[in-house]
Write a protein that holds these residues in place. Structure first.
Motif, PDB file in Angstrom:
ATOM      1  N   SER A   1      13.650  12.418   9.900  1.00  0.00           N
ATOM      2  CA  SER A   1      14.123  11.076   9.527  1.00  0.00           C
ATOM      3  C   SER A   1      13.052  10.057   9.853  1.00  0.00           C
ATOM      4  O   SER A   1      12.170  10.292  10.682  1.00  0.00           O
ATOM      5  CB  SER A   1      15.425  10.745  10.260  1.00  0.00           C
ATOM      6  N   GLY A   2      13.119   8.916   9.175  1.00  0.00           N
ATOM      7  CA  GLY A   2      12.144   7.858   9.376  1.00  0.00           C
ATOM      8  C   GLY A   2      12.248   6.833   8.272  1.00  0.00           C
ATOM      9  O   GLY A   2      13.344   6.395   7.930  1.00  0.00           O
ATOM     10  N   GLU A   3      11.088   6.486   7.689  1.00  0.00           N
ATOM     11  CA  GLU A   3      11.047   5.501   6.611  1.00  0.00           C
ATOM     12  C   GLU A   3      10.311   6.081   5.417  1.00  0.00           C
ATOM     13  O   GLU A   3       9.371   6.856   5.574  1.00  0.00           O
ATOM     14  CB  GLU A   3      10.332   4.235   7.078  1.00  0.00           C
TER      15      GLU A   3
ATOM     16  N   GLU B   1       6.614   2.233  -6.447  1.00  0.00           N
ATOM     17  CA  GLU B   1       6.734   1.385  -7.637  1.00  0.00           C
ATOM     18  C   GLU B   1       7.041  -0.072  -7.292  1.00  0.00           C
ATOM     19  O   GLU B   1       6.537  -0.979  -7.913  1.00  0.00           O
ATOM     20  CB  GLU B   1       7.811   1.931  -8.581  1.00  0.00           C
ATOM     21  N   ASN B   2       7.908  -0.292  -6.287  1.00  0.00           N
ATOM     22  CA  ASN B   2       8.279  -1.667  -5.935  1.00  0.00           C
ATOM     23  C   ASN B   2       7.836  -2.049  -4.525  1.00  0.00           C
ATOM     24  O   ASN B   2       8.090  -3.154  -4.074  1.00  0.00           O
ATOM     25  CB  ASN B   2       9.783  -1.896  -6.111  1.00  0.00           C
ATOM     26  N   ASP B   3       7.192  -1.122  -3.822  1.00  0.00           N
ATOM     27  CA  ASP B   3       6.674  -1.328  -2.472  1.00  0.00           C
ATOM     28  C   ASP B   3       7.763  -1.706  -1.463  1.00  0.00           C
ATOM     29  O   ASP B   3       7.488  -2.350  -0.462  1.00  0.00           O
ATOM     30  CB  ASP B   3       5.566  -2.378  -2.488  1.00  0.00           C
ATOM     31  N   LYS B   4       8.995  -1.280  -1.702  1.00  0.00           N
ATOM     32  CA  LYS B   4      10.092  -1.523  -0.754  1.00  0.00           C
ATOM     33  C   LYS B   4      10.283  -0.291   0.113  1.00  0.00           C
ATOM     34  O   LYS B   4      10.205   0.839  -0.356  1.00  0.00           O
ATOM     35  CB  LYS B   4      11.387  -1.859  -1.490  1.00  0.00           C
ATOM     36  N   THR B   5      10.543  -0.550   1.407  1.00  0.00           N
ATOM     37  CA  THR B   5      10.706   0.532   2.374  1.00  0.00           C
ATOM     38  C   THR B   5      12.173   0.703   2.740  1.00  0.00           C
ATOM     39  O   THR B   5      12.885  -0.274   2.926  1.00  0.00           O
ATOM     40  CB  THR B   5       9.864   0.247   3.635  1.00  0.00           C
ATOM     41  N   TYR B   6      12.600   1.952   2.826  1.00  0.00           N
ATOM     42  CA  TYR B   6      13.990   2.299   3.089  1.00  0.00           C
ATOM     43  C   TYR B   6      14.067   3.265   4.268  1.00  0.00           C
ATOM     44  O   TYR B   6      13.098   3.956   4.575  1.00  0.00           O
ATOM     45  CB  TYR B   6      14.610   2.974   1.859  1.00  0.00           C
TER      46      TYR B   6
ATOM     47  N   MET C   1      14.450  14.797  -0.275  1.00  0.00           N
ATOM     48  CA  MET C   1      14.129  13.494   0.298  1.00  0.00           C
ATOM     49  C   MET C   1      15.224  12.504  -0.090  1.00  0.00           C
ATOM     50  O   MET C   1      15.718  12.529  -1.212  1.00  0.00           O
ATOM     51  CB  MET C   1      12.786  12.995  -0.235  1.00  0.00           C
ATOM     52  N   LYS C   2      15.573  11.645   0.862  1.00  0.00           N
ATOM     53  CA  LYS C   2      16.615  10.651   0.600  1.00  0.00           C
ATOM     54  C   LYS C   2      16.183   9.323   1.211  1.00  0.00           C
ATOM     55  O   LYS C   2      15.695   9.280   2.329  1.00  0.00           O
ATOM     56  CB  LYS C   2      17.922  11.095   1.226  1.00  0.00           C
ATOM     57  N   GLY C   3      16.357   8.246   0.434  1.00  0.00           N
ATOM     58  CA  GLY C   3      16.090   6.899   0.921  1.00  0.00           C
ATOM     59  C   GLY C   3      17.335   6.065   0.756  1.00  0.00           C
ATOM     60  O   GLY C   3      18.005   6.144  -0.276  1.00  0.00           O
TER      61      GLY C   3
END
Length: 112
Positions: free
Chosen positions: A70-72, A77-82, A95-97
């Motif tokens: 787990s982590g980030e 494409e949109n440079d957003k971190t989840y 993989m899951k965000g």
């Protein structure tokens, strides 16, 4: 019959004891077709794209052992971190965000 059962049980126990979790480290083909490399970086594992439109970009950092991490994870494409997670099963990495642990997207990657 009891000896046969005991031998089969011993075989099963030794096979289970010899089964180790698959490592997350290595090269993976992403759902978009790019290659992502996962390798140690400090005490965690970094996910870096090696091919494709975003080659060279680090898109994740995860910690864990065995087959659960787990982590980030960042959408290149949109440079957003989840908040992210990864689960290894043989040559497959799921993989899951997620945003707020409610809105989630998943991808399945394949080991190269």
């Amino acid at each position: 019959m009891l000896k046969t059962f005991a031998a089969a049980a011993a075989l099963l126990v030794s096979a289970a004891a010899g089964h180790a979790a698959e490592p997350i480290e290595g090269n993976w083909k992403t759902q978009s077709g790019a290659t992502a490399e996962i390798g140690k970086c400090g005490s965690a594992y970094c996910v870096t794209l090696r091919t494709g439109k975003h080659a060279g970009k680090q898109i994740g950092k995860m910690s864990g052992t065995g087959d659960e991490y787990s982590g980030e994870i960042t959408d290149p494409e949109n440079d957003k971190t989840y908040s992210g997670s990864g689960s290894v099963a043989g040559n497959t990495l799921k993989m899951k965000g997620c945003v707020l642990k409610v809105l989630c997207k998943s991808q399945t990657w394949t080991r190269l």
